[in-house]
Write a protein that holds these residues in place. Sequence first.
Motif, PDB file in Angstrom:
ATOM      1  N   LEU A  69       0.838  -1.206   0.112  1.00  0.00           N
ATOM      2  CA  LEU A  69       0.089  -0.036  -0.106  1.00  0.00           C
ATOM      3  C   LEU A  69       0.909   1.337   0.186  1.00  0.00           C
ATOM      4  CD1 LEU A  69      -3.084  -0.718   2.402  1.00  0.00           C
ATOM      5  CD2 LEU A  69      -3.078  -0.306   0.088  1.00  0.00           C
ATOM      6  N   GLN A  70       1.953   1.044   0.707  1.00  0.00           N
ATOM      7  CA  GLN A  70       2.795   2.346   0.799  1.00  0.00           C
ATOM      8  C   GLN A  70       3.354   2.851  -0.469  1.00  0.00           C
ATOM      9  OE1 GLN A  70       5.335   1.054   4.112  1.00  0.00           O
ATOM     10  NE2 GLN A  70       4.072   2.031   5.642  1.00  0.00           N
ATOM     11  N   GLN A  71       3.713   1.479  -1.205  1.00  0.00           N
ATOM     12  CA  GLN A  71       4.328   1.841  -2.633  1.00  0.00           C
ATOM     13  C   GLN A  71       3.318   2.103  -3.594  1.00  0.00           C
ATOM     14  OE1 GLN A  71       6.584  -1.628  -3.485  1.00  0.00           O
ATOM     15  NE2 GLN A  71       7.686  -1.506  -1.581  1.00  0.00           N
ATOM     16  N   SER A  72       1.941   1.713  -3.695  1.00  0.00           N
ATOM     17  CA  SER A  72       1.097   1.715  -4.737  1.00  0.00           C
ATOM     18  C   SER A  72      -0.295   1.759  -4.589  1.00  0.00           C
ATOM     19  CB  SER A  72       1.483   0.131  -5.587  1.00  0.00           C
ATOM     20  OG  SER A  72       2.778  -0.045  -5.753  1.00  0.00           O
ATOM     21  N   ALA A  73      -0.612   2.595  -3.391  1.00  0.00           N
ATOM     22  CA  ALA A  73      -2.237   2.665  -2.936  1.00  0.00           C
ATOM     23  C   ALA A  73      -2.974   3.314  -4.001  1.00  0.00           C
ATOM     24  CB  ALA A  73      -2.065   3.485  -1.714  1.00  0.00           C
ATOM     25  N   ALA A  74      -2.227   4.203  -5.020  1.00  0.00           N
ATOM     26  CA  ALA A  74      -3.028   4.936  -5.944  1.00  0.00           C
ATOM     27  C   ALA A  74      -3.390   4.208  -7.092  1.00  0.00           C
ATOM     28  CB  ALA A  74      -2.246   6.230  -6.205  1.00  0.00           C
ATOM     29  N   LEU A  75      -2.643   3.125  -7.113  1.00  0.00           N
ATOM     30  CA  LEU A  75      -2.687   2.207  -8.263  1.00  0.00           C
ATOM     31  C   LEU A  75      -3.641   0.852  -8.038  1.00  0.00           C
ATOM     32  CD1 LEU A  75       0.785   2.083  -9.717  1.00  0.00           C
ATOM     33  CD2 LEU A  75      -1.009   3.692 -10.146  1.00  0.00           C
ATOM     34  N   LEU A  76      -4.020   0.685  -6.838  1.00  0.00           N
ATOM     35  CA  LEU A  76      -4.811  -0.252  -6.064  1.00  0.00           C
ATOM     36  C   LEU A  76      -5.978  -0.155  -6.037  1.00  0.00           C
ATOM     37  CD1 LEU A  76      -2.121  -1.763  -3.581  1.00  0.00           C
ATOM     38  CD2 LEU A  76      -2.751  -2.851  -6.049  1.00  0.00           C
ATOM     39  N   PRO A  77      -7.039  -1.128  -6.151  1.00  0.00           N
ATOM     40  CA  PRO A  77      -8.459  -0.779  -5.776  1.00  0.00           C
ATOM     41  C   PRO A  77      -8.669  -0.763  -4.296  1.00  0.00           C
ATOM     42  CG  PRO A  77      -7.950  -3.119  -6.025  1.00  0.00           C
ATOM     43  CD  PRO A  77      -6.882  -2.513  -6.459  1.00  0.00           C
ATOM     44  N   PRO A  78      -9.780  -0.209  -3.935  1.00  0.00           N
ATOM     45  CA  PRO A  78     -10.126  -0.021  -2.387  1.00  0.00           C
ATOM     46  C   PRO A  78      -9.662  -1.393  -1.581  1.00  0.00           C
ATOM     47  CG  PRO A  78     -12.099   0.724  -3.757  1.00  0.00           C
ATOM     48  CD  PRO A  78     -10.918   0.181  -4.838  1.00  0.00           C
ATOM     49  N   THR A  79      -9.041  -0.965  -0.576  1.00  0.00           N
ATOM     50  CA  THR A  79      -8.140  -2.165  -0.019  1.00  0.00           C
ATOM     51  C   THR A  79      -8.740  -2.462   1.424  1.00  0.00           C
ATOM     52  OG1 THR A  79      -6.399  -1.880  -1.306  1.00  0.00           O
ATOM     53  CG2 THR A  79      -6.298  -3.221   0.673  1.00  0.00           C
ATOM     54  N   ILE A  80      -8.960  -3.797   1.766  1.00  0.00           N
ATOM     55  CA  ILE A  80      -9.234  -4.073   3.129  1.00  0.00           C
ATOM     56  C   ILE A  80      -8.059  -4.907   3.601  1.00  0.00           C
ATOM     57  CG2 ILE A  80     -10.749  -5.475   4.647  1.00  0.00           C
ATOM     58  CD1 ILE A  80     -12.979  -4.929   2.809  1.00  0.00           C
ATOM     59  N   LEU A  81      -7.373  -4.465   4.607  1.00  0.00           N
ATOM     60  CA  LEU A  81      -6.442  -5.360   5.464  1.00  0.00           C
ATOM     61  C   LEU A  81      -6.880  -6.524   6.235  1.00  0.00           C
ATOM     62  CD1 LEU A  81      -3.750  -2.325   5.985  1.00  0.00           C
ATOM     63  CD2 LEU A  81      -3.571  -3.939   4.364  1.00  0.00           C
ATOM     64  N   LEU A  82      -6.359  -7.496   6.220  1.00  0.00           N
ATOM     65  CA  LEU A  82      -6.683  -8.847   6.931  1.00  0.00           C
ATOM     66  C   LEU A  82      -5.481  -9.101   7.697  1.00  0.00           C
ATOM     67  CD1 LEU A  82      -8.258 -10.957   4.021  1.00  0.00           C
ATOM     68  CD2 LEU A  82      -9.698  -9.541   5.946  1.00  0.00           C
TER      69      LEU A  82
END
Length: 214
Positions: A69-82
């Motif tokens: 996420l720190q590297q690529s959050a803007a390129l990823l879909p909405p994210t839920i951490l497990l």
Amino acid sequence: MTALIRVMLVDDQMLVRSGICGLLALTPDIRVVAEAADGAGALALATASQPDVLLLDIRMPQLSGIALLQQSAALLPPTILLTTFDDDQALLEGMRAGARGFLLKDISLERLADGIRAVAAGATVFRPALTERTRSAYESSAGAAPPQDAGERLTARETEVLALMAAGFNNGEIATALGPSEGTIKNHVSSILAKLGVRDRVRAVLRGLELGHI
């Protein structure tokens, strides 16, 4: 017909992936369309599969969920951490990195599905188990029961603040996670108390849980 929510699952444990896939297959509107065992290849896979929501394990070899996420959050879909643990520090780091949700792996199918639906709809889901200090404060508190009406609607930022209050964070920690000054967070807390019709943070959290704000 209900629109299908496409989910990508990234977890280094095959049994966990199989279990989550099997559970979500029981829902009428959620399907896992892509899987990865590590964060290293997740970005390319997400680009190829175009999921609506990413379920991302926090701790993995090579590249952790938070590092991804720190590297690529803007390129990823909405994210839920497990995660397996109710980890306060991981919650803070995940929020700073851009996660839209944080769920424990041992939650029920109903709560997992509801979390995915909420994040797919643009909401945030930060609902780890109530910490012991919040639970203890509630058990030792006394006073009138909360009002039965729902009160004024909370803003999106107030909902995020309330979720972190539920996790036991103080105003300074919430400010660090969300970005505004501690004074701004204090104002949000005051507004939350007023809208929910309660006089302290513990009752605000319990009222928020009752009304489904968090």
